[in-house]
Design an enzyme around this catalytic site. Structure first.
Site, PDB file in Angstrom:
ATOM      1  N   PHE A 145       4.445   1.729  -6.194  1.00  0.00           N
ATOM      2  CA  PHE A 145       5.257   2.309  -4.911  1.00  0.00           C
ATOM      3  C   PHE A 145       5.869   0.960  -4.617  1.00  0.00           C
ATOM      4  O   PHE A 145       5.227   0.315  -3.993  1.00  0.00           O
ATOM      5  CB  PHE A 145       4.140   2.746  -3.798  1.00  0.00           C
ATOM      6  CG  PHE A 145       5.094   3.297  -2.824  1.00  0.00           C
ATOM      7  CD1 PHE A 145       5.711   4.530  -2.720  1.00  0.00           C
ATOM      8  CD2 PHE A 145       5.258   2.556  -1.718  1.00  0.00           C
ATOM      9  CE1 PHE A 145       6.477   4.922  -1.717  1.00  0.00           C
ATOM     10  CE2 PHE A 145       6.092   2.803  -0.530  1.00  0.00           C
ATOM     11  CZ  PHE A 145       6.643   3.957  -0.530  1.00  0.00           C
ATOM     12  N   ASP A 230       5.504  -7.937  -6.028  1.00  0.00           N
ATOM     13  CA  ASP A 230       5.718  -7.075  -4.703  1.00  0.00           C
ATOM     14  C   ASP A 230       4.473  -7.050  -3.834  1.00  0.00           C
ATOM     15  O   ASP A 230       3.352  -6.428  -3.659  1.00  0.00           O
ATOM     16  CB  ASP A 230       5.988  -5.685  -5.055  1.00  0.00           C
ATOM     17  CG  ASP A 230       6.390  -4.796  -3.896  1.00  0.00           C
ATOM     18  OD1 ASP A 230       5.959  -5.542  -2.522  1.00  0.00           O
ATOM     19  OD2 ASP A 230       6.750  -3.726  -4.042  1.00  0.00           O
ATOM     20  N   LYS A 259       6.998  -6.169   5.621  1.00  0.00           N
ATOM     21  CA  LYS A 259       6.072  -5.475   6.767  1.00  0.00           C
ATOM     22  C   LYS A 259       5.541  -6.324   7.687  1.00  0.00           C
ATOM     23  O   LYS A 259       6.232  -6.577   8.839  1.00  0.00           O
ATOM     24  CB  LYS A 259       5.048  -4.755   5.927  1.00  0.00           C
ATOM     25  CG  LYS A 259       5.382  -3.580   5.101  1.00  0.00           C
ATOM     26  CD  LYS A 259       4.174  -2.591   4.643  1.00  0.00           C
ATOM     27  CE  LYS A 259       4.902  -1.483   3.705  1.00  0.00           C
ATOM     28  NZ  LYS A 259       5.639  -0.461   4.501  1.00  0.00           N
TER      29      LYS A 259
END
Length: 409
Positions: A145, A230, A259
């Site tokens: 994801f 990531d 984030k």
């Protein structure tokens, strides 16, 4: 037990009528938050065990982060990258020092950071490695994801995220997650990068086998291929170290961050790499009007300062050990398996007891907010500032839910 009132119901009904249905949120309407706690429009309080998918690692309204944002709001919020502002150089230098990289390219969202990395890897492949034009390929992992843009869903194996959005972008090879041999076998002369999550969050907090990240690092180095990590969900303290790659002492060629970098205040993301990688970009080849804006840089600098103390990494490690010890005792008692690292856990509930959504709704009624993913799996990622007492209460509520459902089954 918490019950929705007329005000909650009215706001949920309005939201349902006037927004695209690209999310299926729990039926709670939040209006205030502090630390690890949120309060809904009816005054009900909940422990936040999702942390905005790790965007709120430092809790809601951390005083240092809010102070940095307020100070910057009074001075300057946006210039675009057509000009340089007084927060920009310090932000790039401080984040570069945190990651050990020479250059930083700021963007806004995590998906933008991934898209940036894809472009940089391809450009590096053509300009530095000598890959023929239009032939670069990037190796990715199953169940990844990395976002939901058209390029990113092109290499997703999640049918919900992918189906119906073709034609898809070529240039990606998908291999099983956690298999270094599969990565080695997939590399060819035109491979420019391996893009992986050190821990797969959306897939259910999947931790790869010990040594996998070290093997990926070695394979990439041996084959002149970039290793792109990531760390958008796994990085910035969540797993008990600054980065999840730190658990194996591995340094990728590119860190992708987001984030938590925005402190739960503004969207901030970044690609961090050395000059021999990010130096392939020249004026006009990539950009973002809001990327690296003054407000974002000021907030992110406060986040980097918090991480530089090491306090949050140590706290995530300590509370994470407690979290996993307690969750482990639920295995066989309505819980099938527990995975994760630090203050991050994927909990597989016995499917006979309900779906992950069922369990999260039951937790919500007991004042705990969590998020389901894929069948009967739920994710727990409370803010690192949570107290052990509150963490124990959240786990107690999970135990209560599964025990009650076992008694009824």
């Amino acid at each position: 037990m918490i019950q929705a009132t007329t005000r909650t119901s009215e706001l949920l009904e309005l939201s349902e009528a006037r927004t695209a249905h690209n999310y299926h949120p729990l039926p709670v309407v939040i209006e205030h938050a502090e630390g690890a706690w949120v309060t809904d429009v009816d005054g009900n309080r909940f422990i936040d065990c999702l942390s905005g998918y790790s965007a709120l690692n430092f809790g809601h309204g951390h005083p240092d982060i809010i102070a940095a944002a307020r100070d910057q709001l009074d001075r300057l919020t946006l210039t675009s990258r057509a000009f340089v502002h007084d927060q920009f150089a310090a932000f790039c230098a401080e984040l570069g020092d945190l990651t050990g990289k020479e250059m930083v390219l700021p963007m806004n969202t995590g998906a933008e950071a991934v898209e940036t990395a894809v472009k940089v890897a391809r450009k590096w492949g053509y300009d530095v490695k000598g890959v023929p034009a239009g032939q670069a390929n990037i190796i990715v992992a199953e169940n990844n994801f990395h976002g939901r843009t058209t390029t990113i869903v092109s290499f997703s194996t999640d049918s919900v995220a992918r189906d119906g959005f073709g034609p898809y972008t070529p240039g990606f090879t998908i291999v099983p997650y956690g298999s270094a041999d599969a990565i080695r076998d997939a590399i060819d002369a035109n491979t420019v990068a391996v893009l992986i999550e050190p821990i797969q969050g959306e897939a259910g907090v999947l931790v790869p086998p010990d040594g996998f990240l070290s093997d990926v690092r070695r394979i990439c180095s041996e084959n002149n291929v970039l290793f792109i990590a990531d760390e958008i969900q796994s990085g910035l303290g969540r797993t008990g170290d600054t980065f999840a790659c730190d658990h194996e002492g591995v340094v990728p060629d590119m860190y992708l961050l987001g984030k938590a970098l925005g402190g739960g205040v503004v969207p901030v993301s970044a690609v961090c790499a050395d000059t021999n990688v990010l130096g392939v970009l020249q004026p006009g080849t990539h950009g973002s009007t809001f990327g690296g804006n003054p407000l974002a840089c000021a907030v992110a600098r406060s986040v980097v300062a918090l991480l530089n103390t090491g306090e949050f990494q140590a706290r995530a490690k300590q509370l994470g050990a407690h979290l996993h010890e307690r969750l482990g005792k639920l295995v066989g008692q309505g819980v099938v398996a527990v995975r994760g690292r630090g203050l991050w856990a994927g909990v597989d509930i016995d499917p006979a007891l309900g779906t992950g959504r069922d369990i999260c709704e039951a937790l919500m009624r007991r004042g705990v907010l969590a998020k389901d993913t894929h069948g009967s799996t739920i994710r727990l990622a409370p803010p690192i500032v949570i107290t052990q007492e509150d963490l124990d209460h959240a786990i107690d509520m999970l135990a209560e839910v599964v025990h009650e459902r076992r008694a009824k089954s």
